[in-house]
Design a protein around this motif. Structure first.
Motif, short mmCIF file in Angstrom:
data_model
loop_
_atom_site.label_atom_id
_atom_site.label_comp_id
_atom_site.label_asym_id
_atom_site.label_seq_id
_atom_site.Cartn_x
_atom_site.Cartn_y
_atom_site.Cartn_z
N ALA A 20 -0.98 -0.65 -3.53
CA ALA A 20 -1.22 -1.72 -2.58
C ALA A 20 -0.87 -1.29 -1.16
O ALA A 20 -1.58 -1.62 -0.20
CB ALA A 20 -0.41 -2.96 -2.97
N LEU B 27 -7.63 -8.37 -1.41
CA LEU B 27 -7.90 -7.42 -0.32
C LEU B 27 -9.06 -6.51 -0.69
O LEU B 27 -9.95 -6.24 0.14
CB LEU B 27 -6.65 -6.60 -0.02
N LEU C 231 -1.37 -9.83 1.29
CA LEU C 231 -0.79 -8.68 0.61
C LEU C 231 0.54 -8.28 1.23
O LEU C 231 1.48 -7.90 0.52
CB LEU C 231 -1.77 -7.51 0.63
N LEU D 115 1.33 -9.93 -6.85
CA LEU D 115 0.90 -8.72 -6.15
C LEU D 115 -0.49 -8.29 -6.61
O LEU D 115 -1.32 -7.87 -5.81
CB LEU D 115 1.92 -7.61 -6.40
N LEU E 164 -3.42 -1.22 1.87
CA LEU E 164 -3.07 -2.02 3.04
C LEU E 164 -3.19 -1.19 4.31
O LEU E 164 -3.73 -1.66 5.33
CB LEU E 164 -1.66 -2.58 2.88
N ALA F 47 -3.03 -10.59 -4.90
CA ALA F 47 -3.20 -10.29 -3.47
C ALA F 47 -3.93 -8.96 -3.28
O ALA F 47 -4.78 -8.82 -2.38
CB ALA F 47 -1.84 -10.26 -2.78
N HIS F 48 -3.61 -7.98 -4.12
CA HIS F 48 -4.27 -6.68 -4.02
C HIS F 48 -5.76 -6.80 -4.34
O HIS F 48 -6.62 -6.21 -3.66
CB HIS F 48 -3.59 -5.70 -4.99
#
Length: 441
Positions: free
Chosen positions: A241, A318, A288, A311, A245, A314-315
């Motif tokens: 991640a 993205l 994220l 997590l 990011l 959120a990953h």
């Protein structure tokens, strides 16, 4: 003579077809009648073994309906035998109905007798089932102390909210097992007195309680393994991640969106002219970052499964936003001038249609006005979206420009259709006027 022999052959083939249908109908009627007879015998055996209960009552009611339908099938067959040769279509329709009735009888009675046979089999196995459930109760009761020990060990390592779903598992399992023991005693008494239906109800309640207790204890045992697996995956996912990011932030900076050194402000820094895809990437970046920031330090009581789920979500968000943004980049939105042209064309077509129809009151039909109303409605929707000033077209969201152009073109097409219908109405009116003048002359 050729026609005579052709008619003979055709009549012979029709007789052969009718004979085949009659044999098929006769076989179906015989099979349905035999199925009713067998079902009545099976019902008698079940009533002798189980007594009169809800299951036998349902089968008895189904037998009454089946006999009524078989009587209807026999009545239709008599009509077919007495039918005139000219009534071939009616005979065929009655034949189809007879076959449907016989098929329904066999299917419905098969379902009822199968359920009845299964209930009888369960009744015969009742003593063995009671013994087996008592063994299961003792086996599961022996698992309760180890489950409590497991929970104590987990409570020392993980946060209280992480254990919320399993913390009451041993106590709930003990309660279900106590209920199972009670219902087994009831089932045994009902079996001795011959109350088969009540015995089956108690036996099924006991079995459900045992299954529920086992599920609760399995959840306690499974949580420890799931938590260990989540702790292992959490570190790997966090590393992936962070790499993604960093790549997303670099892409946003390349678009002039994310301010250097302050990635948390990425979403707020998105300017109006950029598309919603870029906004989605910026929002996903913020989400994220928040999920990564919420990860606890090593050695702190935590909820690894919950952190892993958040997590991972959120990953994935993205990744989806970045993929959508790249898809948009490979298919760029049309420039603002195309939006201007489409809206201007819609306005021009509307003006032409309005002027033509206003200049000839009472001579335009309802269809033309209906198309004009549809076009004006779409143009009003565009006005609400774009604003009152034509200059505001340039700031339409990049991802929405295609939709704006599509709606504007639809409005222009409807206005053009309204104008064409109006001209057609005027031409028809002129033709009627010429015809009237010629008639007067």
């Amino acid at each position: 003579m050729a026609g005579f022999w052709a008619g003979r052959r055709r009549g012979a083939s029709e007789l052969e077809a009718r004979g085949a249908e009659a044999k098929r109908v006769g076989s179906a009627l015989f099979a349905a009648d035999e199925r009713i007879r067998l079902a009545a015998e099976e019902l008698g055996f079940a009533e002798a073994e189980l007594g009169a209960d809800a299951a036998t009552a349902r089968t008895a009611a189904m037998l009454v309906v089946a006999r009524d339908r078989l009587n209807e099938a026999f009545r239709l067959n008599r009509l077919n035998r007495d039918a005139m040769p000219a009534a071939a279509d009616e005979v065929r329709a009655r034949t189809v109905r007879i076959l449907e009735l016989c098929e329904w009888i066999e299917r419905a009675l098969d379902e009822q007798t199968s359920a009845l046979a299964e209930r009888m089999a369960r009744g015969r196995r009742a003593p063995e089932a009671i013994t087996g459930l008592r063994v299961d109760v003792e086996r599961l009761r022996a698992r309760i102390p180890p489950a409590r020990d497991t929970l104590a060990r987990l409570a020392a390592r993980y946060a209280r909210e992480a254990l919320a779903d399993v913390a009451s598992g041993p106590a709930e399992a003990a309660r279900y097992l106590g209920f199972a023991e009670h219902t087994l005693v009831v089932a045994g008494r009902r079996l001795e007195t011959g109350e088969r239906e009540a015995m089956m109800v108690a036996l099924e309640a006991s079995a459900r309680s045992v299954r529920r207790a086992e599920t609760l204890l399995d959840a306690v045992d499974g949580f420890e393994i799931a938590a260990l697996r989540a702790e292992t995956e959490l570190g790997e996912l966090a590393a992936d991640a962070r790499r993604d990011l960093a790549a997303a932030l670099a892409e946003l900076r390349a678009r002039g969106v994310a301010p250097s050194g302050s990635p948390a402000l990425a979403a707020a820094s998105v300017a109006a002219p950029v598309g919603s895809r870029t906004r989605a990437i910026a929002d996903a970046v913020v989400g994220l970052e928040a999920a990564l920031a919420a990860l606890p330090a090593a050695g702190v009581d935590t909820d690894p499964i919950g952190h892993l789920d958040r997590l991972r979500e959120a990953h994935a968000a993205l990744g989806a936003a970045v993929a959508a943004g790249r898809e948009r980049a490979s298919h760029p939105a049309p420039p603002a001038r195309h939006v201007h042209h489409a809206v201007a064309d819609a306005d021009r077509q509307l003006d032409l249609a309005r002027d033509a129809m206003a200049a000839h009151p009472g001579r335009i039909g309802a269809a033309a006005f209906a198309r004009l109303a549809e076009s004006e409605h779409l143009r009003i929707d565009l006005g609400h979206y774009l604003g009152s000033s034509a200059s505001e077209v340039s700031v339409v969201d990049l991802d929405h420009r295609e939709r704006v152009i599509e709606v504007a073109r639809r409005a222009a097409a409807l206005a053009a259709e309204a104008l064409q219908l109006a001209r057609h109405d005027l031409e028809g009116d002129r033709r009627r006027g010429r015809s009237y003048v010629e008639a007067v002359r």
